[in-house]
Design an enzyme around this catalytic site. Sequence first.
Site, mmCIF file in Angstrom:
data_model
loop_
_atom_site.group_PDB
_atom_site.id
_atom_site.type_symbol
_atom_site.label_atom_id
_atom_site.label_comp_id
_atom_site.label_asym_id
_atom_site.label_seq_id
_atom_site.Cartn_x
_atom_site.Cartn_y
_atom_site.Cartn_z
ATOM 1 N N GLN A 35 34.862 41.135 32.718
ATOM 2 C CA GLN A 35 33.221 40.541 32.249
ATOM 3 C C GLN A 35 32.469 39.372 32.907
ATOM 4 O O GLN A 35 33.197 39.055 33.488
ATOM 5 C CB GLN A 35 33.558 39.485 30.966
ATOM 6 C CG GLN A 35 34.213 41.286 30.112
ATOM 7 C CD GLN A 35 34.992 40.084 28.658
ATOM 8 O OE1 GLN A 35 36.191 39.968 28.003
ATOM 9 N NE2 GLN A 35 33.928 39.795 27.468
ATOM 10 N N HIS A 36 31.411 38.845 32.110
ATOM 11 C CA HIS A 36 30.379 37.833 32.321
ATOM 12 C C HIS A 36 29.862 37.860 33.964
ATOM 13 O O HIS A 36 28.615 37.267 33.762
ATOM 14 C CB HIS A 36 30.763 36.014 32.238
ATOM 15 C CG HIS A 36 31.785 36.492 31.538
ATOM 16 N ND1 HIS A 36 32.062 36.647 29.918
ATOM 17 C CD2 HIS A 36 33.195 36.118 31.352
ATOM 18 C CE1 HIS A 36 32.985 36.180 28.555
ATOM 19 N NE2 HIS A 36 33.740 36.075 30.164
ATOM 20 N N ASP A 84 36.306 44.011 30.846
ATOM 21 C CA ASP A 84 38.430 44.219 30.476
ATOM 22 C C ASP A 84 38.729 43.779 30.061
ATOM 23 O O ASP A 84 39.802 44.840 29.872
ATOM 24 C CB ASP A 84 38.813 43.675 32.124
ATOM 25 C CG ASP A 84 38.159 41.793 32.305
ATOM 26 O OD1 ASP A 84 37.407 41.777 31.559
ATOM 27 O OD2 ASP A 84 38.805 41.700 33.710
#
Length: 496
Positions: A83-84, A245
């Site tokens: 992520q991110h 994820d």
Amino acid sequence: MASSKNVFLGIDAGTQSLKLLAYDGDSKQILHVCAAPLELISDEDGTREQLAEWWLDALRQCMSELPADIKSRVRGIGVSGQQHGFVPLNQQGEVIAPVKLWCDTSTIAECEEITARFGGAERCIDAVGNPILPGYTAPKVVWLKNNKPEVYAELAHIVLPHDYLNFHLTGEIFTEHGDASGTGYLNILRQEYDREMLSAMDPERDLLPLLPPFVEANATTPLSAEAAQAYGLPSDVMVSSGGGDNMMAAFGTGSVAPGVLTMSLGTSGTLFAYSGKPAIDPQGDLAAFCSSSGGWLPLLCTMNCTVATEITRNALGKSIPECEELLAQSQAGAGGVTSLPFYNGERVPNLPHAEASLHGVTASNATPANLYRAAMEGATFTLRRGLDAFARAGQEFTAIRLTGGGAKSPHWRQMVADVFNLPVEVPAQQEGAAFGAALQALWACSDDNTSSVQLSEHIALDENLGCQPQADSASAYQTHYQNYLELLSQQYPSVQ
């Protein structure tokens, strides 16, 4: 049955490796798993980056290892990504800078800049559901603007790691609400991009046209002819929406319905649970994310989980089995040794500049057994704060589903049961996000994909690995946890 075309591939691009998993939806068996390692670019300023081309190289390697008879039966593909991360693309769809990852903490100044322009952290939580933290995507975009203006001028598409892999597979740029809710610029209440937050990121440029359009969680997109030929896959394979994820791990552990709390003991530690409505922690410790199955997935992420135990293990010069023996030799509370395991700074609590420290060490308790247990307890106590955050958001649980590398340790499983005072359940399939991505693809490609609850038939628990809280240890850990909280607030007064 074995020859039916009902195989689903799960791709998980993590921090340390890219994994490919093949799951047979008819026999409910994992047919193949392989992985390729990934490098990490690190710097003292908190930089943590990867090159997007490394993911593609790893994917090619894994696909080349997938047997042809399995490839011929593939019906769908699901993609999970860390992520991110921020993958900057130009108009031609080319990556124009290294990818800043979830664990990058070099964007503290940009977080402060965005937050101040938006009107403060509390307003961020009220307006979009989350504060702007260093791990999120929003400050990474502003970092590029501030530090590489010539590259920022070329920026035409802002995509996440899993979006980029979907783009590679389909030729289409799109996203879904789960992964997008970890960016900082998605209003998780309305499940749409927040124009005011985008303006706070760049008052002079309209960023909305740079963001990918949304598809539904159960949507599918055809695999491109180029990708099908390159990987030797059937021409009619479909690619599901995929997700971050943690969102894909929710599929893999059954956190697609209320009441199931999942804990992942990996490089980072995470707690998450499905919610049918936005679950917002007024203190901001709980990330108010959306799920990738429709609905929401409140989540807490710490940056130092197996990091703490591995650093300690290496310092002691011990193997993993030897460290399990050390745990058997020690007691709850580690003989009075307490670890604040902030080797990478910390996200929750928000302490990006924090450093790891040991407290209460004396000549009599400075044993390898106590030092290793203290590292594991510190990582577990930091996650235990998340249970308080879930309670503030109105959620309660009757058990914990444990996954990740740390779940292989029987002592850690028991420690989690005792510290949280909840039974621990362990899914039989421990392939986490890759397995979850395959399940999402199975769901999206099914004739009836209106409800993901049907996936429960694919989730089995390993009865031999589950455990119950032990009364004496659970009682002792209540005291040790409170001592940890007091020490944390003494060292970092900003932590509530």
